[in-house]
Design a protein around this motif. Structure first.
Motif, PDB file in Angstrom:
ATOM      1  N   LEU A  52     -28.864  23.459  75.280  1.00  0.00           N
ATOM      2  CA  LEU A  52     -27.911  22.772  74.900  1.00  0.00           C
ATOM      3  C   LEU A  52     -27.897  21.147  74.838  1.00  0.00           C
ATOM      4  CD1 LEU A  52     -24.821  24.685  76.468  1.00  0.00           C
ATOM      5  CD2 LEU A  52     -25.387  24.581  74.159  1.00  0.00           C
ATOM      6  N   SER A  84     -24.276  27.781  71.206  1.00  0.00           N
ATOM      7  CA  SER A  84     -23.836  26.525  70.998  1.00  0.00           C
ATOM      8  C   SER A  84     -22.984  26.199  69.791  1.00  0.00           C
ATOM      9  CB  SER A  84     -24.915  25.638  70.594  1.00  0.00           C
ATOM     10  OG  SER A  84     -25.834  25.817  69.587  1.00  0.00           O
ATOM     11  N   ALA A  89     -19.959  26.090  75.154  1.00  0.00           N
ATOM     12  CA  ALA A  89     -20.689  26.801  74.552  1.00  0.00           C
ATOM     13  C   ALA A  89     -20.493  28.339  74.797  1.00  0.00           C
ATOM     14  CB  ALA A  89     -22.209  26.350  74.781  1.00  0.00           C
TER      15      ALA A  89
END
Length: 924
Positions: free
Chosen positions: A565, A538, A558
């Protein structure tokens, strides 16, 4: 004369034997009553003995003919015989199949819909073999933890040094006198709680259930050339029952289990690939006792599919046999496109590995004649539950080589159902009453279905199940995403409604659901390809890049979809971008390249995994690149602020502040009459709680910076960086300042009396909707203090204090956050009203509660000598002395001008400090 009579007797017996053999072969059936072994015909020298022997065979043949009526034979890997009337099923094992390895996979096909007993959950995978011991057949789980190269002297000792596990011993029902095939009653093997359901129920339901043989039976049984598929239905009863909502009567329940016994593929050209700790794959590990393996006793292979290019000379080639996922016909049609897109996202990565269209997606027909748990099919399955809300992508692996053989993804309908409902009617399944029992902080809450009965090889190890003889792999305590994911996506839906005024049935909401489900499936498919979590994924983009679709549509939202996430909610004044990733990230492509790229220099028979070491090392050397950063489950324990669950961007300090600001706006919108006319105020309470949890979840991300250190899986000589790099002093001070502003400050929380007086609880009381025995009105002080306390206690936790002390030695002088600075910053920020010399000011009730908790922590540190860092004790003692002095000064200067709440609070705090310090001196 006697000589001729003896010859006649022998001829008579041979005729009986011929007749018996031909009858068995043509009928292809068994005698249920014949449980004795049919031995070869003896040489008979006595006519009387011969006559008696012949009469015995006549009786056996007569009994056999009476029982073979209606018996159905299914030839295949193992031949099955089914009796329709009695429901009995027999398994036939050929002599050449004895002591040969086979793979067993066990799946829970029907569940209870709550408390961890869910449809589609894998129960066990293991390697087994049949071994004959006298008149019994042993079902043996093979020990694959220890190996040695064939031909070495120590090979003789290995078998007697470590034991296999004889799970069951079953009497041989009969033996075909011609083929010598062994027949066993399958009921004696599988209807004896083979999968350990009794212990699973006790572990999950906290109740004693016993297996009822009279209520247990076989369902569909099928034998194919390379696998056998069996359904078994188990009935359980408990005199007292359990606290279950979904059952009409919890004293009795039924569970269906699907078994797959399959042939293990050998000598198929698969080359095991050696694992590298810089690339996150699940592994097959064993100890090698060979003489040339003394430095590192473990051999580790990554788990991956056997993909071969159809054209080995081409840089890009379709595979000879693609990985095919079937969407189960139980999946609602509205979600099938999103699921298909999530699966096919991975073809982008396989292109980098040299494969074109490595993965295919097909739809299971409504009239399919195969079972979703059939080991020959990789399926994406849909189930319903009352309380689950998770997805999972387990795989079945050859425990000798790491080759993935089968994978099935299961998705709980609850993961998308709540989004489709009206925002103001979201289920209170995730209400604060349940959330208080969860672990606070940035980590996700995941659900475990593991139980001791499935032995060490099915025990959760904090991430996926560690493989031994069983090669089943589950995610963090057995489940991926889980309750926290459902909470996150519901929060995102609420944010769309409150911040962007999105209507529940709008196209924006449909797109939101589509993106979410696609992302979940992509994550789970990644697991079935062999990949572990990457909680560093992330951090690829800067906060300002998160909503730039020109970047996220190409590079990705990401670095890896294998992270957990959160919903990407744009801050105020920024155009909303993608909510969830639409493409896989750079790390995902790199990891697939490591696992699946064909080594052009290694081909042919006899190739060993060691021959690929230099080829794989060249790929792994790219690991220091920031976008390839990798951190998995065991790396997310407070030390690395960028290896977190549910965080986003390379600067969490900025990201978290944005989300807390969003939460404050959402509270304001709720206060402005969000509920439509006629709606119950209990819905408002659910939404208020959801925003409060979101607020503190992001605040807890800030606390990870204090004493934090980044950790990278570097190898010597590949990079000049350190494995550990402490968080900069500037960032730690920024984190403390933001915690003071958003968590501890006097004006951190401000809610109108109107909003607080509208937070009514639900008053429906029936199954699935109990009335919790807590305060009827909203306990605002308790809720805020519980979150403040969780963060404050984590900052002063013994492990964090130890890390801070160690980091001072690992940093240049003056570049680390010292323990005195941490203690002083927290105390002056929490007791601002006492330490500032300004005019007297009443201390608010929320601040008084926080100050009492801070005082409690310091007193505990001083008075509790068990496992307490001495540096922490002395600093707590010092801060208490400073606080006592400041309180006395404040009371002397402004005591008469302060309100009674404040005076009583300060005098009581001072008195507690005096008594505690005196008690501490006396104890010494």
């Amino acid at each position: 004369m006697r000589h001729w009579i003896a010859k006649l007797a022998i001829c008579t017996i041979l005729l009986y034997n011929f007749f018996l053999n031909n009858s068995w072969a043509s009928a292809n059936q068994l005698t249920e009553t014949d449980v004795q072994q049919l031995n070869p015909i003896p040489v008979v020298e006595n006519l009387a003995v011969a006559n008696n022997f012949g009469e015995t065979k006549k009786q056996e043949l007569r009994r056999y003919r009476e029982t073979v009526k209606g018996v159905i034979k299914q030839a295949g890997l193992f031949t099955l015989y089914s009796q329709e009337e009695s429901g009995k099923v027999y398994l036939e094992i050929k002599p050449k199949q004895l002591n040969k390895s086979y793979l067993a996979t066990v799946t829970l096909e029907s569940g209870l819909g709550e408390s961890g007993i869910y449809s589609g959950l894998p129960l066990a995978d293991f390697l087994f073999y049949f071994r004959r011991v006298n008149n019994n057949l042993h079902f043996v789980i093979q020990n694959v933890k220890f190996r040695i190269k064939s031909g070495e002297a120590e090979e003789r000792s290995l078998a007697r040094s470590f034991s296999d596990s004889v799970l069951y011993s079953v009497a041989i029902d009969s033996i075909d006198p011609r083929s010598k095939n062994l027949i066993i009653n399958l009921e004696e093997l599988l209807i004896q709680d083979f999968p350990g359901l009794t212990t699973l129920l006790k572990y999950s339901l906290q109740a004693d259930y016993r297996l009822e043989s009279s209520k247990s039976y076989f369902g569909n049984v099928n034998s194919f050339p390379q696998n056998v598929e069996i359904d078994a239905n188990y009935g359980f009863s408990s005199p007292e029952g359990a606290n279950l909502i979904t059952l009409p009567d919890s004293r009795a329940l039924s569970l269906k289990v699907h078994y797959s016994f399959s042939q293990l593929q050998e000598n198929n050209g698969y080359i095991p690939r050696i694992a590298d700790d810089r690339v996150g794959y699940f592994i097959t590990a064993f100890q090698d006792f060979s003489d040339n393996n003394l430095q590192e006793p473990f051999v580790r292979y990554i788990n991956r599919w056997h993909l071969e290019p159809s054209d080995p000379t081409a840089p890009l080639s379709p595979p000879k046999k693609p990985i095919v996922f079937w969407i189960e016909n139980a999946v609602p049609p509205i979600y099938r496109n999103a699921i298909q897109e999530g699966v096919l996202m991975w073809n982008q990565a396989f292109v980098k590995a040299g494969f074109q269209n490595a993965i295919e997606v097909r739809q299971m027909p409504d009239d399919a004649d195969w079972h979703p748990a059939d080991v020959r099919y990789n399926t994406i399955r849909w189930f319903n539950s009352l309380d689950a809300g998770f997805a999972r992508g387990p795989m079945r692996v050859n425990p000798l080589t790491g080759e993935i053989l089968d994978a099935d993804i299961i998705v709980d309908a609850n993961m998308v159902r709540s989004i489709q409902q009206e925002y103001h009617a979201l289920i209170e399944a995730s209400s604060m009453c349940q959330a208080e029992g969860r672990r606070q902080g940035a980590g996700g809450i995941e659900f475990s279905t593991q139980h001791p009965a499935l032995s060490e090889n099915l025990r959760a190890r904090g991430t996926r199940v560690e493989q031994s003889s069983v090669t089943q792999h589950f995610q963090d305590t057995d489940t991926c995403y889980g309750a926290e994911s459902t909470e996150q996506v519901a929060m995102g839906a609420l944010a769309l409604s409150l911040l962007q005024n999105t209507k529940p049935n709008s196209q924006t909401m449909k797109e939101y659901v589509h993106q979410y489900l696609r992302s979940v499936i992509a994550h789970e498919v990644g697991h079935t390809l062999g990949l572990r979590h990457n909680f560093h994924g992330s951090t690829m983009l800067a906060p300002q890049e998160l909503n730039n679709t020109e970047i996220t549509h190409t590079k990705g939202l990401a670095g890896s979809v294998m992270d957990y996430l959160p919903v990407n909610i744009a801050p105020q004044g920024v155009q909303q971008g993608e909510y969830f990733p639409s493409v896989i990230g750079p790390y995902d492509e790199w990891a697939i390249e490591y696992g699946y790229k064909k080594n052009p220099d290694v081909a042919g028979e006899g190739v060993t995994p060691e021959a690929e070491k230099s080829f794989l090392e060249e790929i792994a050397l790219a690991s220091p690149q920031p976008e390839l950063s990798y951190a998995t489950d065991e790396d997310t324990h407070d030390i690395n602020p960028l290896a977190n669950l549910w965080d986003m961007s390379s600067d969490v300090l900025v990201y978290s502040q944005w989300q807390m600001d969003n939460a404050r706006v959402m509270w304001q919108r709720l206060d402005e009459g969000y509920l439509p006319k006629g709606e119950s105020y209990s819905s408002l309470r659910v939404l208020f709680n959801r925003v409060l949890r979101y607020y503190f979840r992001n605040a807890s991300l800030l606390s990870q910076y204090i004493g934090g250190q980044s950790f990278r899986r570097l190898h010597a000589g590949n990079d000049n960086s350190w494995a550990f790099v402490p968080v900069s002093l500037t960032q730690q001070r920024q984190a403390l300042a933001k915690l003071q502003e958003y968590v501890f400050a006097e004006d951190a929380f401000s809610f109108s009396p109107q909003l607080l007086n509208q937070l009514a609880p639900s008053r429906w009381q029936h199954w699935g909707s109990p009335i919790h025995h807590s305060r009827l009105d909203y306990p605002i002080h308790d809720r805020i203090l519980s979150f403040q306390s969780a963060i404050l206690r984590s900052l002063l936790d013994g492990d964090r204090l130890n890390r801070l002390r160690d980091v001072e030695l690992k940093s240049q002088p003056g570049q680390a956050l010292s323990l005195p600075e941490l203690f002083e910053t927290l105390q002056t920020g929490i007791w601002t009203e006492v330490f500032t010399p300004e005019e007297p000011k009443p201390i608010s009730s929320i601040r008084r509660s926080l100050q009492r908790e801070h005082l409690n922590i310091l007193l505990e540190m001083v008075l509790n000598t068990n496992d307490q860092l001495e540096e922490g004790r002395t600093l707590a003692w010092y801060e208490l002395r400073q606080l006592q002095t400041a309180i006395n000064t404040k009371l002397q200067q402004f005591g008469t001008a302060l309100d009674m709440y404040t005076v009583a609070h300060l005098e009581f705090a001072g008195d507690r400090i005096t008594k505690a310090l005196n008690a501490q001196l006396l104890s010494q």
